[in-house]
Design a protein around this motif. Structure first.
Motif, mmCIF file in Angstrom:
data_model
loop_
_atom_site.group_PDB
_atom_site.id
_atom_site.type_symbol
_atom_site.label_atom_id
_atom_site.label_comp_id
_atom_site.label_asym_id
_atom_site.label_seq_id
_atom_site.Cartn_x
_atom_site.Cartn_y
_atom_site.Cartn_z
ATOM 1 N N LEU A 80 -68.505 4.801 66.096
ATOM 2 C CA LEU A 80 -67.237 5.208 65.471
ATOM 3 C C LEU A 80 -66.211 4.138 65.794
ATOM 4 C CD1 LEU A 80 -65.440 7.356 64.032
ATOM 5 C CD2 LEU A 80 -64.973 8.299 66.301
ATOM 6 N N GLY A 81 -65.441 3.707 64.791
ATOM 7 C CA GLY A 81 -64.481 2.639 65.021
ATOM 8 C C GLY A 81 -63.203 2.803 64.232
ATOM 9 N N VAL A 82 -62.261 1.914 64.508
ATOM 10 C CA VAL A 82 -60.978 1.900 63.809
ATOM 11 C C VAL A 82 -60.643 0.460 63.445
ATOM 12 C CG1 VAL A 82 -60.079 3.972 64.945
ATOM 13 C CG2 VAL A 82 -59.691 1.733 65.974
ATOM 14 N N GLU A 83 -59.787 0.318 62.470
ATOM 15 C CA GLU A 83 -59.293 -0.992 62.060
ATOM 16 C C GLU A 83 -57.789 -1.061 62.291
ATOM 17 O OE1 GLU A 83 -60.383 -1.336 57.984
ATOM 18 O OE2 GLU A 83 -62.546 -1.502 58.378
ATOM 19 N N ASP A 84 -57.306 -2.279 62.574
ATOM 20 C CA ASP A 84 -55.863 -2.517 62.785
ATOM 21 C C ASP A 84 -55.299 -1.569 63.840
ATOM 22 O OD1 ASP A 84 -55.887 -4.489 60.799
ATOM 23 O OD2 ASP A 84 -55.589 -3.006 59.231
ATOM 24 N N LEU A 85 -55.895 -1.600 65.014
ATOM 25 C CA LEU A 85 -55.424 -0.769 66.122
ATOM 26 C C LEU A 85 -54.382 -1.525 66.935
ATOM 27 C CD1 LEU A 85 -55.537 1.646 68.096
ATOM 28 C CD2 LEU A 85 -57.452 0.482 69.243
ATOM 29 N N SER A 86 -53.179 -0.983 66.992
ATOM 30 C CA SER A 86 -52.119 -1.530 67.852
ATOM 31 C C SER A 86 -51.777 -0.484 68.900
ATOM 32 C CB SER A 86 -50.875 -1.878 67.034
ATOM 33 O OG SER A 86 -51.136 -2.923 66.124
ATOM 34 N N ILE A 87 -51.715 -0.903 70.145
ATOM 35 C CA ILE A 87 -51.466 0.053 71.221
ATOM 36 C C ILE A 87 -50.502 -0.533 72.243
ATOM 37 C CG2 ILE A 87 -53.495 -0.711 72.539
ATOM 38 C CD1 ILE A 87 -53.833 2.274 73.350
ATOM 39 N N GLU A 88 -49.597 0.309 72.703
ATOM 40 C CA GLU A 88 -48.656 -0.056 73.761
ATOM 41 C C GLU A 88 -48.957 0.822 74.968
ATOM 42 O OE1 GLU A 88 -44.695 0.326 72.317
ATOM 43 O OE2 GLU A 88 -44.836 -1.411 70.986
ATOM 44 N N ILE A 89 -49.359 0.182 76.049
ATOM 45 C CA ILE A 89 -49.787 0.913 77.249
ATOM 46 C C ILE A 89 -48.736 0.721 78.336
ATOM 47 C CG2 ILE A 89 -51.593 1.195 78.978
ATOM 48 C CD1 ILE A 89 -53.532 -0.071 76.971
ATOM 49 N N GLY A 90 -48.055 1.795 78.666
ATOM 50 C CA GLY A 90 -47.101 1.766 79.767
ATOM 51 C C GLY A 90 -47.815 2.079 81.070
ATOM 52 N N LEU A 91 -47.690 1.196 82.048
ATOM 53 C CA LEU A 91 -48.378 1.367 83.323
ATOM 54 C C LEU A 91 -47.376 1.381 84.463
ATOM 55 C CD1 LEU A 91 -50.986 1.460 85.044
ATOM 56 C CD2 LEU A 91 -50.946 -1.043 85.054
ATOM 57 N N PHE A 92 -47.375 2.479 85.214
ATOM 58 C CA PHE A 92 -46.556 2.584 86.427
ATOM 59 C C PHE A 92 -47.449 2.345 87.629
ATOM 60 C CE2 PHE A 92 -45.267 5.161 90.052
ATOM 61 C CZ PHE A 92 -43.975 4.706 90.269
ATOM 62 N N ALA A 93 -47.070 1.404 88.472
ATOM 63 C CA ALA A 93 -47.865 1.093 89.660
ATOM 64 C C ALA A 93 -46.936 0.819 90.831
ATOM 65 C CB ALA A 93 -48.777 -0.108 89.408
#
Length: 474
Positions: free
Chosen positions: A242-255
């Motif tokens: 299973l896949g997707v096309e044109d995936l844009s993701i913004e990952i907020g990481l608190f460390a």
């Protein structure tokens, strides 16, 4: 097949025969606490199935899974939700007295200007287009991160694989072994912006893929009976993707990285790749994925390869294509919500569970504690290269990270680019650093006096006083 084969009759017969022990009014009644622990269902096994029946089971399960995915996406789409805030953990942060945390807004003061410059150079290399001599995407230029992924993460230059170990089960005459989960298209990134500080302990990472998909590889073996180990078919691999096309993701990481714990980590602990993650987690007081906001251009039609007969597979594909085409809008809108509202909490839960495991330690490499002298050949060469050298162990006794870094630096920075006739280190490191230092690419400027001294003890050479001064070096 199950009904006509007598399986149902056997089940009903077993239930009737053994029901007396569960009836308080029966002379054969045995209180539940006095039973051996086996239920009346213990002797009822899974029915033996033919290859055709197993095909039908897989077909039904696959069709149900596709429908379930559409319903799951629509359910997320219809849910009233509060948008996630990438600064939520930062706003809730309470720092105890005396605790110093790594400040992503001021890395120079936290870890030193040299490491800060190194991180910035790494960000630039990963996000900028660089020359790819092998032209693996059809072009001579590609993002640096794609080259790193292909060279060091992908098996056979195509897929990133998570291998399962011991994840299998047997049901009747069917043996199912979960083989691997593979990521396809990991090296199709078109835009990268990582380690972008939003707050002192929060960074944003933005990534865009042209296409990316998951493949689940399952091995299925059919035996001639539920109690036999004689295989009549298989093992044959079933691949679900299973896949997707044109995936844009913004990952907020608190460390929240504790500087005291960071300073206490020995370098030797970080020279073995499978220890790095544990070391990183031990010096983080709290970690959380605060946001995984994404957009999807298209959800591709799932595929099923292997095991199933061609006629049944064609019917399944036709049904799934119709459903995915009809509900494409719901899937495109629902997938980002699944990622942020379902996948993100699962990942956070996994991070918390990992950090709370008592065996998560940052172990030092015992070689650095028991040996006074480090053999550079075992440190920097691969196992194979070191084994060929006399007097070495050839077992990577100091870990594999130093060898990896040496190979990475040589391949990515020092090898001559046939298009320019120069090593990439000139453009990626030397020119930017020298331009920042002196204002001129390739030049280092040291204004003022570098070395200066005066002596009156040169009379035997016929010199009363000698003054040496080196200044304004360029």
């Amino acid at each position: 097949e199950v009904i006509m084969g007598g399986y149902v009759q056997d089940v009903l017969g077993t239930l009737v025969r053994d029901s007396a022990i569960s009836c308080p009014h029966s002379k054969s009644y045995i209180p539940e606490d006095d039973r051996s622990g086996e239920s009346i269902f213990s002797n009822i096994g899974f029915p033996a199935l033919s290859s055709d029946a197993i095909d039908t089971v897989i077909y039904t399960a696959a069709l149900a899974g596709e429908v379930g995915l559409i319903i799951f996406a629509e359910d997320h789409r219809q849910t009233n939700r509060v948008p996630t805030d990438p600064l939520s953990a930062q706003n809730d942060l309470r720092v105890a007295d005396g605790v110093k945390l790594l400040d992503f807004n001021d890395l120079s003061n936290s870890i030193g200007s040299l490491l800060d410059a190194g991180i910035n150079d790494l960000r630039s290399y990963l996000s900028d287009e660089v020359n790819d001599p092998k032209k693996r995407n059809g072009n001579s230029m590609d993002l640096g991160i794609n080259l790193v992924i292909r060279d060091y993460l992908l098996q056979d230059g195509e897929k990133f694989s998570f291998e399962f170990e011991g994840d299998n089960f047997r049901a009747g005459n069917i043996f199912v072994n979960l083989n691997a989960l593979k990521v396809v298209g990991l090296d199709t990134l078109t835009s990268v912006d990582i380690i972008d500080p939003l707050a002192p302990q929060t960074i944003m990472n933005r990534l865009t893929w042209d296409n990316i998909s998951l493949e689940l590889h399952v091995d299925i073996t059919i035996f001639d009976s539920p109690t036999s180990n004689v295989a009549i078919e298989g093992p044959e691999t079933l691949i679900v993707s299973l896949g997707v096309e044109d995936l844009s993701i913004e990952i907020g990481l608190f460390a929240a990285m504790n500087l005291d714990k960071l300073g206490g980590i020995e370098i030797g602990s970080l020279l073995t790749s499978d220890r790095i993650f544990g070391c990183m987690m031990r010096m983080i007081d709290k970690v959380e994925l605060t946001q995984m906001a994404s957009t999807v251009g298209r959800v591709t039609v799932p595929t099923l390869e292997g095991f199933m007969g061609e006629e049944l597979r064609s019917t399944l594909i036709e049904s799934v294509e119709i459903a995915f085409e009809k509900y494409q809008e719901e899937l495109v809108e629902g997938f980002p919500l699944i990622i942020d509202d379902t996948l993100r909490p699962l990942l956070n839960g996994a991070l918390v569970a990992y950090t709370e495991r008592p065996n998560v330690q940052c172990l030092s490499n015992e070689r650095f504690q028991t040996e006074d002298i480090v053999d550079f050949r075992d440190l920097f060469l691969s196992k194979e290269e070191a084994a060929a050298a006399a007097g070495t162990r050839g077992t990577a006794p100091y870990g594999d990270v130093a060898s990896f870094l040496k190979t990475f630096i040589r391949r990515e920075l020092l090898e001559i680019d046939p298009n320019t006739g120069e090593p990439p280190i000139n453009d990626l490191v030397i020119r930017p650093l020298t331009a920042d230092q002196s204002g001129v690419e390739g030049d280092l400027l040291f204004p003022g006096s570098l070395v200066g001294f005066q002596t009156d003890s040169a009379e035997r050479f016929g010199i009363d006083t000698m003054v040496v001064d080196i200044s304004d070096a360029h």
